[in-house]
Design a protein around this motif. Structure first.
Motif: not given
Length: 279
Positions: A1-20
């Motif tokens: 999959m090729d994807l794009a995102y605006d990182g402003g609303g995320f706490k980074g790429w990696a999965r973290q409990p209770a964080l987007r």
């Protein structure tokens, strides 16, 4: 999959409990689309909090039967159906640009031979566009790109970038910097192109911070090389804000070399970790 995102609303790429996070949102969307309890993805480059991407690459292992069973009738193929459904589930700050069957031996992370980032800077007041404030760094002084390119050239090659990396236990700071140069885009913003086989934590933002000190006249081009050779974090090297940084592209070898590249990359990582573990 090729994807794009605006990182402003995320706490980074990696999965973290209770964080987007981007990974968390994508895996949840895949689980919904494929009607599975959970799905795990692998990405080409784990971006930090606030960092954007235009050219992120991800792979996920899915049984063909699952794809067939969850495909909608309106799409011509199960993959096209998955593509459409994912973009319908995900928030609009993440977009899937393409979904395809991976070639034999492909690994989004370990098959990659380079990652390319861009960092954008507005260095005069007339370039400080409030509509771009979440994607371009507003700098306080005009930048001398000739001086910055002179300094950048000294850092290219296989080197230890400990002076530009946030230290992590068991992680090497040796990288091959393939390209590092500055130019003016069509809107006269200063843009850094930074391409390497891989990056350690905060490396690109520290490299950019170092070059800004050269570009605005506080430091000489030679100073950047001296920082690299010294091998220690220098207080004068600021780690610039993440919002100016975008993962633009990931490079892979020809299809027949994907598995070999992944095997070599894993071996290098395991060898380095073993060396570090044994001191």
């Amino acid at each position: 999959m090729d994807l794009a995102y605006d990182g402003g609303g995320f706490k980074g790429w990696a999965r973290q409990p209770a964080l987007r996070t981007v990974q968390g949102d994508l895996e949840a969307a895949l689980a919904t689309a494929l009607r599975l309890p959970e799905v795990q993805v692998v990405c080409a480059g784990r971006t930090d909090t606030g960092v954007h991407a235009r050219g992120q690459v991800v792979h996920v292992d899915v049984d063909a039967e699952v794809l067939e069973a969850t495909a909608g009738r309106a799409a011509p193929t199960p993959l096209a159906s998955l593509h459409r459904r994912l973009n319908g589930i995900l928030a609009t700050d993440v977009r899937i640009h393409g979904v395809s069957e991976a070639p034999e031996g492909f690994d989004a992370r370990f098959s990659a031979v380079w990652r390319r980032y861009a960092y954008r800077v507005a260095d005069t007041p007339d370039l400080h566009d409030p509509l771009m404030r979440n994607h371009v760094l507003a700098w306080r002084a005009p930048l001398d790109l000739d001086a910055m390119n002179e300094a950048s050239r000294m850092l290219i090659g296989l080197k230890d970038f400990a002076a530009f990396c946030k230290k992590r236990e068991g992680a090497t700071t040796i990288r091959t910097l393939l390209d590092f140069h500055w130019y003016r885009d069509a809107d006269e913003r200063a843009v850094a192109t930074v391409r390497a086989d891989a990056f350690c934590h905060s490396m690109v933002r520290a490299l950019v911070g170092c070059m800004l000190a050269v570009g605005d006249g506080r430091k000489s081009p030679q100073w950047a090389h001296d920082v690299l050779v010294n091998g220690k974090r220098d207080a004068a090297v600021a780690v610039v804000a993440p919002h100016g940084l975008t993962l633009e592209e990931v490079g892979y070898p020809p299809a027949g070399q994907l598995a070999l590249q992944a095997e070599k990359a894993r071996a290098r990582r395991e060898h380095t970790e073993e060396e570090l573990h044994h001191g």
